[in-house]
Enzyme design. Structure first.
Site, PDB file in Angstrom:
ATOM      1  N   LYS A 122       0.606   4.640   7.145  1.00  0.00           N
ATOM      2  CA  LYS A 122       0.021   5.463   6.097  1.00  0.00           C
ATOM      3  C   LYS A 122       0.484   6.914   6.280  1.00  0.00           C
ATOM      4  O   LYS A 122       0.992   7.315   7.328  1.00  0.00           O
ATOM      5  CB  LYS A 122      -1.514   5.419   6.157  1.00  0.00           C
ATOM      6  CG  LYS A 122      -2.118   4.068   5.837  1.00  0.00           C
ATOM      7  CD  LYS A 122      -1.944   3.688   4.394  1.00  0.00           C
ATOM      8  CE  LYS A 122      -2.629   2.361   4.069  1.00  0.00           C
ATOM      9  NZ  LYS A 122      -1.988   1.208   4.698  1.00  0.00           N
ATOM     10  N   SER A 182       0.803  -1.223   0.000  1.00  0.00           N
ATOM     11  CA  SER A 182       0.000   0.000   0.000  1.00  0.00           C
ATOM     12  C   SER A 182       0.836   1.273   0.000  1.00  0.00           C
ATOM     13  O   SER A 182       0.308   2.359  -0.229  1.00  0.00           O
ATOM     14  CB  SER A 182      -0.950   0.019   1.206  1.00  0.00           C
ATOM     15  OG  SER A 182      -0.230   0.091   2.416  1.00  0.00           O
TER      16      SER A 182
END
Length: 230
Positions: A189, A151
């Protein structure tokens, strides 16, 4: 002699790598230099490569190395051990131990793979450590995590990489952080604050940005470096 835009881009990349441990995305470069398209960034990077200021690292998504800075930049890129992409960190750190077998190396606790559904504390294994260059670490407590998934590949963070995290509860907007969602899901993230909401932004177009209320997300650390074996 660099053009104004080449000079601006080189310093921007250098500053962001010092801050976040990884190079900025092409979109962030485009925004910082107020360019209309990413093709302009490609041309600038190619020009900086040709002049020996930048090096693109193979087999890594947009991974860059600042080889040198212009003489009038006022500082030189920090040098680190092989296989380390990191920023400008110095000093001692708490909660770790010096590895006497390898000079200038500090053993950090190596937590397991960061994956959905697992709080960071549940990953702790007291018997598992990894040695990192002491020059990477500033003050405070640090730990390492193994990346599980793709990701964040556009930020140069690949599946199987080991990331070095400085434990903290707050982080600047745009920093790459370990975030705990609803006290049960840990994820790495980019943090974006949007009004009263918090967005956790991946660096892969195959994944969607997730937005939460401020009481649902807790910062558990900020990315400061990355280790990779070949």
């Amino acid at each position: 002699m660099l053009t104004k835009k080449q000079h601006q881009l080189l310093l921007f990349i250098h500053e962001r790598m010092n801050k976040d441990g990884v190079a900025p995305s092409f979109d962030e470069m485009k925004e910082a230099l107020d360019l209309r398209s990413k093709s302009g960034i490609h041309r600038l990077i190619m020009a900086l490569e040709e002049r020996g200021f930048l090096r693109r690292l193979p087999h890594r998504a947009r991974a860059l190395e600042v080889v040198k800075l212009p003489e009038n930049a006022g500082e030189k890129p920090a040098k680190f051990a092989p296989n380390v992409i990191t920023g400008n960190f110095s000093g001692a750190m708490a909660g770790a131990k010096v590895n006497t077998d390898v000079p200038n190396t500090v053993d950090l606790p190596l937590y397991g793979k960061i994956a959905a559904g697992t709080p960071i504390e549940a990953l702790r294994d007291p018997s598992n450590h990894i040695g990192v260059p002491g020059a990477m670490l500033g003050s405070g407590e640090h730990y390492a995590l193994t990346i599980d998934g793709d990701s964040m590949i556009d930020a140069g963070i690949l599946d199987g990489d080991t990331v070095v995290i400085k434990r903290c509860e707050t982080a600047d907007n745009g920093a790459i952080v370990v975030a705990l969602v609803d006290n049960e899901e840990a994820t790495l993230k980019r943090l974006r604050r949007k009004g009263e909401s918090i967005a956790l932004e991946p660096a892969n177009q195959s994944y969607e940005t997730r937005i939460f209320g401020p009481d649902r997300v807790k910062v558990q650390g900020r990315l400061i470096g990355l280790l990779r074996n070949y």
